[in-house]
Design a protein around this motif. Structure first.
Motif, PDB file in Angstrom:
ATOM      1  N   LEU A 265      14.625   1.732 -20.769  1.00  0.00           N
ATOM      2  CA  LEU A 265      15.189   0.611 -21.518  1.00  0.00           C
ATOM      3  C   LEU A 265      16.154   1.117 -22.591  1.00  0.00           C
ATOM      4  CD1 LEU A 265      15.110  -2.477 -21.823  1.00  0.00           C
ATOM      5  CD2 LEU A 265      13.382  -2.162 -23.590  1.00  0.00           C
ATOM      6  N   LYS A 266      15.737   2.216 -23.249  1.00  0.00           N
ATOM      7  CA  LYS A 266      16.596   2.792 -24.295  1.00  0.00           C
ATOM      8  C   LYS A 266      17.948   3.210 -23.723  1.00  0.00           C
ATOM      9  CE  LYS A 266      13.557   4.574 -27.892  1.00  0.00           C
ATOM     10  NZ  LYS A 266      12.776   5.720 -28.326  1.00  0.00           N
ATOM     11  N   LEU A 267      17.891   3.779 -22.521  1.00  0.00           N
ATOM     12  CA  LEU A 267      19.117   4.239 -21.884  1.00  0.00           C
ATOM     13  C   LEU A 267      20.042   3.050 -21.606  1.00  0.00           C
ATOM     14  CD1 LEU A 267      20.413   6.854 -20.741  1.00  0.00           C
ATOM     15  CD2 LEU A 267      19.581   6.127 -18.503  1.00  0.00           C
ATOM     16  N   ILE A 268      19.472   1.966 -21.108  1.00  0.00           N
ATOM     17  CA  ILE A 268      20.282   0.774 -20.804  1.00  0.00           C
ATOM     18  C   ILE A 268      20.908   0.232 -22.091  1.00  0.00           C
ATOM     19  CG2 ILE A 268      20.157  -1.634 -20.031  1.00  0.00           C
ATOM     20  CD1 ILE A 268      18.001  -0.660 -18.009  1.00  0.00           C
ATOM     21  N   ILE A 269      20.092   0.168 -23.145  1.00  0.00           N
ATOM     22  CA  ILE A 269      20.610  -0.329 -24.423  1.00  0.00           C
ATOM     23  C   ILE A 269      21.745   0.561 -24.906  1.00  0.00           C
ATOM     24  CG2 ILE A 269      20.035  -0.637 -26.881  1.00  0.00           C
ATOM     25  CD1 ILE A 269      17.239  -1.550 -25.907  1.00  0.00           C
ATOM     26  N   LEU A 270      21.564   1.864 -24.744  1.00  0.00           N
ATOM     27  CA  LEU A 270      22.599   2.817 -25.171  1.00  0.00           C
ATOM     28  C   LEU A 270      23.894   2.586 -24.406  1.00  0.00           C
ATOM     29  CD1 LEU A 270      23.118   5.358 -26.954  1.00  0.00           C
ATOM     30  CD2 LEU A 270      22.643   6.702 -24.906  1.00  0.00           C
ATOM     31  N   ILE A 271      23.768   2.417 -23.092  1.00  0.00           N
ATOM     32  CA  ILE A 271      24.967   2.219 -22.266  1.00  0.00           C
ATOM     33  C   ILE A 271      25.662   0.912 -22.652  1.00  0.00           C
ATOM     34  CG2 ILE A 271      25.748   1.728 -19.913  1.00  0.00           C
ATOM     35  CD1 ILE A 271      23.601   3.773 -18.972  1.00  0.00           C
TER      36      ILE A 271
ATOM     37  N   ALA B  68      25.516  -0.606 -25.478  1.00  0.00           N
ATOM     38  CA  ALA B  68      26.113  -0.437 -26.810  1.00  0.00           C
ATOM     39  C   ALA B  68      27.433   0.317 -26.721  1.00  0.00           C
ATOM     40  CB  ALA B  68      25.145   0.302 -27.732  1.00  0.00           C
ATOM     41  N   LEU B  69      27.462   1.383 -25.907  1.00  0.00           N
ATOM     42  CA  LEU B  69      28.692   2.163 -25.759  1.00  0.00           C
ATOM     43  C   LEU B  69      29.803   1.330 -25.134  1.00  0.00           C
ATOM     44  CD1 LEU B  69      27.381   5.682 -24.664  1.00  0.00           C
ATOM     45  CD2 LEU B  69      28.446   5.032 -26.833  1.00  0.00           C
ATOM     46  N   LEU B  70      29.443   0.528 -24.125  1.00  0.00           N
ATOM     47  CA  LEU B  70      30.435  -0.324 -23.485  1.00  0.00           C
ATOM     48  C   LEU B  70      31.010  -1.319 -24.491  1.00  0.00           C
ATOM     49  CD1 LEU B  70      28.875  -1.080 -19.982  1.00  0.00           C
ATOM     50  CD2 LEU B  70      30.937   0.235 -20.480  1.00  0.00           C
ATOM     51  N   LEU B  71      30.128  -1.880 -25.307  1.00  0.00           N
ATOM     52  CA  LEU B  71      30.563  -2.842 -26.313  1.00  0.00           C
ATOM     53  C   LEU B  71      31.510  -2.211 -27.326  1.00  0.00           C
ATOM     54  CD1 LEU B  71      27.558  -5.119 -26.931  1.00  0.00           C
ATOM     55  CD2 LEU B  71      29.875  -5.749 -27.607  1.00  0.00           C
TER      56      LEU B  71
ATOM     57  N   PHE C 219      34.795  -1.668 -25.725  1.00  0.00           N
ATOM     58  CA  PHE C 219      35.528  -2.909 -25.582  1.00  0.00           C
ATOM     59  C   PHE C 219      36.145  -3.343 -26.909  1.00  0.00           C
ATOM     60  CE2 PHE C 219      35.640  -7.557 -25.868  1.00  0.00           C
ATOM     61  CZ  PHE C 219      36.555  -7.817 -24.863  1.00  0.00           C
ATOM     62  N   ILE C 220      35.350  -3.247 -27.966  1.00  0.00           N
ATOM     63  CA  ILE C 220      35.842  -3.642 -29.287  1.00  0.00           C
ATOM     64  C   ILE C 220      37.008  -2.752 -29.714  1.00  0.00           C
ATOM     65  CG2 ILE C 220      35.251  -3.747 -31.757  1.00  0.00           C
ATOM     66  CD1 ILE C 220      32.402  -4.618 -30.757  1.00  0.00           C
ATOM     67  N   ALA C 221      36.863  -1.446 -29.460  1.00  0.00           N
ATOM     68  CA  ALA C 221      37.941  -0.513 -29.809  1.00  0.00           C
ATOM     69  C   ALA C 221      39.207  -0.859 -29.038  1.00  0.00           C
ATOM     70  CB  ALA C 221      37.514   0.926 -29.516  1.00  0.00           C
ATOM     71  N   TRP C 222      39.049  -1.181 -27.753  1.00  0.00           N
ATOM     72  CA  TRP C 222      40.199  -1.538 -26.931  1.00  0.00           C
ATOM     73  C   TRP C 222      40.847  -2.816 -27.454  1.00  0.00           C
ATOM     74  CZ3 TRP C 222      40.565  -6.081 -24.030  1.00  0.00           C
ATOM     75  CH2 TRP C 222      41.708  -6.195 -23.233  1.00  0.00           C
ATOM     76  N   TRP C 223      39.989  -3.780 -27.803  1.00  0.00           N
ATOM     77  CA  TRP C 223      40.466  -5.090 -28.255  1.00  0.00           C
ATOM     78  C   TRP C 223      41.318  -4.956 -29.517  1.00  0.00           C
ATOM     79  CZ3 TRP C 223      40.766  -9.702 -26.168  1.00  0.00           C
ATOM     80  CH2 TRP C 223      40.967 -10.814 -26.992  1.00  0.00           C
TER      81      TRP C 223
END
Ligand SMILES: [Cu+2]
Length: 123
Positions: free
Chosen positions: A2-8, A10-13, A16-20
Motif C-alpha cells: 500500500l505504501k508503494l502505491i501511495i508513493l507512486i 504521490a510522485l505522479l501527482l 503533474f503539478i510541476a508540469w502544469w
C-alpha cells in the motif's frame, strides 16, 4: 505494498503539478496575418492561452479574438494592464478585443487572478 502505491501516486501527482505550472505548454509565438491594413489573431482560452505569445505589426490596427472554451471562472476575465483593458470573455463565443499598436514593445496580459499569462509583442 500500500505504501508503494501511495508513493507512486504521490510522485505522479507531483510530476503533474510541476508540469502544469512549469511545463512549456507548447505554444510558440504566432505572427498576425496582415490583410487590408488590419491584423487579427485568434486566441483559444483553454487551461491557458493558445498561442500564448502573439506578434503584431506596429501601426497596423489589430484585434485579438479570444474564444474561451474553459468553463472555469478563473479565465473568464482577461486583463491587459498596459492598455487599460479588463474584459469578460463569454464562453464558446468569439470575443474581439482591439489592441493599440501605435507603440512597440512587449505587453503581458493575464487572467483576472493573474494566474495565466499571455504576451503581445508589437514590432
Ligand atoms: Cu485566473
Amino acid at each position: 505494498m500500500l505504501k508503494l502505491i501511495i508513493l507512486i501516486v504521490a510522485l505522479l501527482l507531483i510530476g503533474f503539478i510541476a508540469w502544469w505550472f512549469f511545463g512549456n505548454h507548447a505554444t510558440a509565438a504566432v505572427d498576425a496575418a496582415v490583410s487590408d491594413n488590419t491584423q487579427d489573431v485568434g486566441v483559444e482560452v483553454s487551461g491557458g492561452y493558445s498561442p500564448s505569445t502573439v506578434v503584431l505589426k506596429k501601426g497596423v490596427p489589430a484585434t485579438l479574438t479570444f474564444n474561451r472554451k474553459d468553463p472555469s471562472s478563473c479565465l473568464e476575465q482577461v486583463v491587459f494592464p498596459d492598455f487599460g483593458i479588463n474584459e469578460f470573455l463569454p464562453q464558446n463565443q468569439a470575443h474581439a478585443i482591439p489592441i493599440d499598436t501605435s507603440k512597440s514593445g512587449e505587453f503581458d496580459y493575464a487572467c483576472g487572478m493573474n494566474m495565466f499569462h499571455g504576451k503581445v509583442i508589437i514590432k
